[in-house]
Design an enzyme around this catalytic site. Structure first.
Site, mmCIF file in Angstrom:
data_model
loop_
_atom_site.group_PDB
_atom_site.id
_atom_site.type_symbol
_atom_site.label_atom_id
_atom_site.label_comp_id
_atom_site.label_asym_id
_atom_site.label_seq_id
_atom_site.Cartn_x
_atom_site.Cartn_y
_atom_site.Cartn_z
ATOM 1 N N LYS A 283 -13.867 -107.997 -40.946
ATOM 2 C CA LYS A 283 -13.911 -109.019 -39.892
ATOM 3 C C LYS A 283 -12.703 -109.949 -39.984
ATOM 4 C CE LYS A 283 -18.982 -109.425 -39.643
ATOM 5 N NZ LYS A 283 -20.117 -110.347 -39.884
ATOM 6 N N GLU B 274 -24.389 -99.511 -46.561
ATOM 7 C CA GLU B 274 -24.012 -100.925 -46.573
ATOM 8 C C GLU B 274 -24.636 -101.626 -47.771
ATOM 9 O OE1 GLU B 274 -22.993 -103.872 -43.021
ATOM 10 O OE2 GLU B 274 -25.152 -103.616 -43.235
ATOM 11 N N HIS C 75 -27.752 -74.630 -36.595
ATOM 12 C CA HIS C 75 -26.702 -73.833 -35.960
ATOM 13 C C HIS C 75 -25.344 -74.512 -36.105
ATOM 14 C CE1 HIS C 75 -29.694 -71.144 -34.127
ATOM 15 N NE2 HIS C 75 -30.435 -72.240 -34.102
#
Length: 545
Positions: free
Chosen positions: A510, A351, A382
């Site tokens: 937004k 960000e 793994h």
């Protein structure tokens, strides 16, 4: 070309990157390499010897930092200068952990007294709740905290609370809600008793869509379960700048904590946003968290570049991103309590440095923020470690581990440490074809089969990593560790000449999200957006594909 890429130092680094020997050769040539390329500060130890770097590399990187006036930019941040130029704001999260309490000016006034007043108010609040003095509407003490936020006001408190689980001393439970998906809060509410639950809503505007939606749902649940509007004040508190909206919601003004424009969300856990942390670990431990961060602030502000931990880490990451085309950086935590840190550092770095224009608006001609990702050792060994060892992409790695475990059971920690150190060694040295053939020498395979299998077992090595150690995970060492990554992020942004403190991409999301929401609730089908968005909205409105 930008000024940065035109510089002689940048050009020298570009040429130098083609001449770095394999790390196996670097270690063979200098038995003291580990000693020369490691340092301790603020309870942390950094081994950066397993990097594709020589003294010449480091000297060139330090020269690049000096040309970018990094020293002056560091001073400007700590002094409260307006370094978030697009929003015309100072950047002073460091003031939140300023234990020395020296004068710090922002917006024309000394902000230290208000910071200290807020800490004292937090102390009173925490004492009231944890002592049982704070009562719910039926007279019962609080047992559960629900922290409602999004972004930094969610991730910071959640990850730090998780990391400091051994220091939960207050007996409270804490639940974190961020996602606007109704399932998130619904599943939390199923576990809770409205008579003993306290909600903390964190939103600077008291209007952030996800946070307000979740808070309204929490309030509706509370009222449906027997609480009244007049009881809301006993079960809701807020961290916000909008006192009018918060009191209108029903929150007592005494239980509203401030947010300031000079603290960005992803740097806010040190403020009253950290209330959930303090409610779990107590204010003494919360202050220890601040102390550790302040120690790293002091180190960052005062240590010479050549001995400065955030500077060295930031420069090395830039080295790989800009001169080796490394597009991502992996954070590997060899401690179960620290399993959430990669996600926290992901938000912090991506960000902050996910930008493509310089401070004066020029489009960059170099890579900026990498993709930050990672996970918990040894689980990753793994899974994705295979790609680290034998994939085609160069992915620098940070390994983080405490030397002492909070749960010293049998050989668990010895095995954890051996895996951590073994991974850094394997990434560095790899395995040659001759070594792979030697391992297969006693097998019953034919020579042709041995050669084929050996080729599959070859690992080029020369994969860079840093190793960060601490004696033990404590509030202090965690504070220092998080501040280290904050400042590492700053270093890169300063050299790239970008604004690490705004987030216009988030803001656009937004805005468009609100526009789509309006169209979802409209009476007619969506037609005015692009064909894909219209089609998706209309499918959603129909509720089936």
């Amino acid at each position: 070309m930008t000024i940065l890429t035109q510089s002689t130092t940048w050009q020298a680094l570009s040429a130098h990157s083609q001449d770095i020997p394999h790390m196996r050769e670097l270690f063979a040539a200098d038995p003291a390499r580990f000693t020369k390329m490691s340092l301790s500060s603020c309870g942390l130890f950094l081994d950066y010897s397993k990097n594709r770097a020589t003294p010449e590399t480091l000297n060139l990187l330090f020269a690049l930092a000096q040309e970018a006036k990094l020293d002056a930019k560091i001073k400007a941040m700590f002094a409260g200068d307006i370094i978030n130029t697009t929003e015309k704001r100072a950047v002073l999260h460091t003031a939140l952990r300023n234990t020395a309490e020296q004068c710090i000016i922002a917006e024309g006034q000394d902000i230290v007294p208000e910071v200290q007043q807020t800490l004292n108010k937090m102390q009173q609040f925490v004492t009231s709740v944890t002592s049982g003095q704070w009562k719910g509407y039926t007279g019962k003490a609080i047992t559960d905290i629900v922290s409602i936020g999004i972004g930094g006001s969610f991730l910071g408190p959640k990850i730090v609370s998780q990391a400091l689980r051994p220091y939960w001393i207050t007996g409270l439970n804490c639940h974190f809600v961020a996602n606007v998906d109704g399932t998130s809060i619904s599943e939390k509410l199923k576990l809770l008793d409205p008579e003993t639950t306290l909600f903390i809503m964190s939103s600077k505007s008291f209007g952030t869509q996800e946070t307000l939606t979740n808070t309204l749902t929490a309030k509706a649940w509370f009222l449906a379960k027997g609480g009244s509007q007049s009881d809301v004040a006993k079960h809701f508190a807020a961290v916000t700048s909008n006192v009018v909206k918060a009191t209108g919601f029903g929150i007592d003004a005494n239980n509203i904590f401030p947010m300031w424009d000079w603290v960005g969300g992803r740097y806010s856990l040190w403020s009253a946003i950290g209330l959930p942390i303090a409610l779990l670990i107590g204010m003494d431990n919360f202050r220890a968290l601040l102390k550790g961060a302040h120690q790293m602030d002091t180190h960052f502000a005062n240590a010479p570049l050549t001995e400065n931990m955030p500077v060295i880490m930031g420069l090395l990451s830039l080295w790989y991103g800009n001169f080796f085309n490394a597009q991502s950086h992996v954070v590997l935590t060899y401690d179960h309590y620290l399993r959430g840190l990669p996600a926290y550092f992901q938000q912090l770095d991506m960000e902050s440095n996910g930008k493509s224009v310089t401070l004066n608006g020029t489009h960059v001609d170099y890579s900026t923020g990498p993709v930050i990702w990672g996970g918990e050792g040894t689980n990753g060994q793994h899974a994705y470690h295979q790609l680290l060892h034998q994939g085609t992409a160069l992915i620098p790695a940070d390994f983080i581990m405490p030397l002492q475990s909070h749960n010293p059971i049998g050989e668990h920690h010895d095995q954890l440490a051996s895996n951590c150190f073994g991974q850094t060694q394997a990434l560095m040295q790899g395995r040659t074809l001759d070594e792979a053939l030697a391992e297969l020498s006693k097998s019953a395979l034919s020579n042709e089969e041995k050669l084929l299998i050996a080729k599959h077992k070859v690992m080029s090595g020369n994969k860079p990593s840093n190793t960060l150690l601490m004696d033990k995970l404590t509030p202090e060492t965690l504070g220092a560790l998080i501040a280290l990554y904050e400042h590492r992020t700053f270093v890169q942004g300063a050299i790239w000449d970008i604004n690490s403190f705004d987030q216009w991409g988030v803001e656009l999301g937004k805005t468009l999200g609100n526009d789509v929401l309006t169209r979802i609730g409209a009476d007619q089908e969506a037609t005015v957006l692009d064909a894909s968005s219209n089609g998706l909205i209309n499918l959603y409105r129909r509720g089936k594909i």
